[in-house]
Motif scaffolding. Structure first.
Motif, short mmCIF file in Angstrom:
data_model
loop_
_atom_site.label_atom_id
_atom_site.label_comp_id
_atom_site.label_asym_id
_atom_site.label_seq_id
_atom_site.Cartn_x
_atom_site.Cartn_y
_atom_site.Cartn_z
N GLU A 186 0.84 -1.20 0.00
CA GLU A 186 0.00 0.00 0.00
C GLU A 186 0.87 1.25 0.00
N GLU A 191 0.07 -3.56 -6.54
CA GLU A 191 -0.84 -4.67 -6.28
C GLU A 191 -0.11 -6.00 -6.44
N LYS A 192 -0.47 -6.95 -5.62
CA LYS A 192 0.10 -8.29 -5.70
C LYS A 192 -0.06 -8.86 -7.11
N ASN A 194 1.01 -7.76 -9.89
CA ASN A 194 0.81 -6.80 -10.97
C ASN A 194 1.93 -5.75 -11.00
#
Length: 359
Positions: A186, A191-192, A194
Motif C-alpha cells: 500500500e 498490487e500483488k 501486478n
C-alpha cells in the motif's frame, strides 16, 4: 582452523553480490567449528557488532574512495590477518587479489574466489581496468587454491593463465521466505502479482536505464515497475537513472532486505535483469527460488543458468526487451518451477570447507 576473510565490504546487511555471498557462506562454515573472521570496511557498517551468527567481525578504517578503498583495505586486512595467526586468508574478488603475493610472502595460505571480470564494468577507467586485470593475474597465479563461481570464469582462467585446477563452486540461494506485506504494498502503491521487479545496484553495467526505457515504451496498463537497490557512490549515472525513473513513474524502494524484499519476490509478475556484465547473479538465483518468471540478457553468465530461450533477450536490445516484457505483462500471472539443487548454500559451504581442509 583460523580463517580470515577479506575482499568484501562486510556482513551483514551490506549491499553487493560479494557481500550477499559472504553473508550466506561464512556462518555456515563457522557452524562446522571453524574459526572465521570477516574483516569489514568501517565506512559501510551500520552497527557495532563484534560477532554475527558465529562469525567474528573486525572493522578497519578505510577511505571511502571508489578507486582506492578495496586495495587499501585489503593491505590492512592482510597485515591484521598475520597478527591474528591466520592459517588461511580467503580473498574475494579480483581487485583485492592484487595483494595475494603479499599474503603468501607473510606465510599464509591463500584461497581466492573470482566473482567475475570486474574490468569489464563500465564504471572503471583505463588505469583501474589495468589494475583489476593485474589483480586477476596475481590471484590466479599466486593463490594456493582458486574458486570460480561459473564455468564462464573458469574458461577465462584456463585461456588466459592456463590455471586448470580451479574449483567450480556456484553462488547459492537460501530457501525462499514466501510472505505477504500488504502495508508495504500500500505504501508503494502496487498490487500483488501486478508489478515487474528489478533488483540490483545502480551501476552502468546493470543497464537499468534499458529496463526503464523498455517499460516506458509498452502498454503496461496499471502494471508497475519496481526497482529495489541503490548505489554505493552517487554519480552522474545513478542521478540520471533516478531522474529517468521518476519521470516514467517507476517505483524506487532503495536498498531493502528482510520482509520487504521477500514480499516483493513472493508476488512479482516477473523479474528482469538486463546486465551487460555478471559473474553469476545472486539476484537472478533469488528470483528463480521464488518461482518467478524471469527475463534476462543473453550474456554468458546468465546463459549458464540454463533458462528457456524465451527468458533471454539480446543484451542492449531495448526493442526486444520491450516486446518480451509486454508479452509477459499482458499474459495471465504464472510461476515457473526451476531446479535449484546446485545452488544450495549448505552444500556450497561443505565444498569450500573441503578446499580449506586440503590446505
Amino acid at each position: 582452523m583460523n580463517i580470515i576473510v577479506t575482499g568484501t565490504r562486510g556482513i551483514p546487511n551490506i549491499m553487493g553480490g560479494v557481500e550477499t555471498h559472504c553473508e550466506e557462506l561464512f556462518p555456515r562454515i563457522a557452524a562446522h567449528g571453524v574459526n572465521v573472521t570477516v574483516i569489514r570496511r568501517k565506512s559501510y557498517t551500520h552497527d557495532n557488532l563484534k560477532e554475527w551468527k558465529g562469525v567474528n567481525l573486525i572493522d578497519l578504517e578505510t577511505p571511502k574512495k571508489k578507486s582506492f578503498e578495496a586495495i587499501i583495505h585489503t593491505f590492512k586486512a592482510i597485515i591484521k590477518a598475520k597478527s591474528l595467526g591466520a592459517d588461511i586468508i580467503h580473498i574475494h574478488a579480483i581487485g583485492p587479489a592484487l595483494l595475494t603475493p603479499l599474503a603468501r610472502l607473510l606465510g599464509m595460505k591463500v584461497v581466492f574466489t573470482h566473482h567475475g571480470p570486474d574490468y569489464d564494468r563500465d564504471k572503471w577507467g583505463k588505469t583501474a581496468k589495468f589494475m583489476l586485470k593485474l589483480g586477476e593475474r596475481m590471484g590466479t597465479t599466486f593463490a594456493n587454491e582458486v574458486i570460480v563461481i561459473s564455468n564462464v570464469i573458469n574458461d577465462i582462467l584456463i585461456r588466459k593463465y592456463n590455471r586448470r585446477d580451479c574449483h567450480l563452486v556456484y553462488n547459492g540461494v537460501p530457501k525462499p521466505e514466501i510472505c505477504e506485506f500488504p502495508e508495504y504494498f500500500e505504501e508503494l502503491g502496487i498490487e500483488k502479482g501486478n508489478y515487474v521487479l528489478g533488483m540490483c545496484r545502480f551501476v552502468p553495467e546493470k543497464n537499468l536505464h534499458h529496463l526503464v526505457e523498455a517499460f516506458s515504451k509498452i502498454n503496461h496498463g496499471n502494471c508497475k515497475l519496481v526497482v529495489a537497490g541503490d548505489t554505493d557512490f552517487e554519480d552522474d549515472y545513478s542521478r540520471n537513472l533516478k531522474k529517468m525513473a521518476k519521470e516514467n513513474g517507476v517505483i524506487l524502494t532503495g536498498f531493502i532486505k528482510g520482509k520487504k524484499l521477500h514480499s516483493l519476490l513472493s508476488n512479482a509478475k516477473c523479474f528482469v535483469l538486463p546486465s551487460s556484465h555478471e559473474g553469476l547473479p545472486i539476484a537472478l538465483l533469488e528470483a528463480m527460488s521464488y518461482n518467478l518468471r524471469v527475463l534476462v540478457s543473453d550474456i554468458p553468465a546468465n546463459m549458464e543458468v540454463g533458462l528457456n530461450k524465451d527468458s533471454y533477450f539480446k543484451v542492449g536490445d531495448v526493442s526486444e526487451l520491450s516486446n518480451k516484457l509486454e508479452d509477459i505483462i499482458l499474459s495471465p500471472y504464472s510461476t515457473v518451477k526451476y531446479d535449484m539443487s546446485k545452488y544450495n548454500w549448505d552444500e556450497i559451504a561443505k565444498q569450500v570447507l573441503d578446499i580449506y581442509k586440503s590446505l
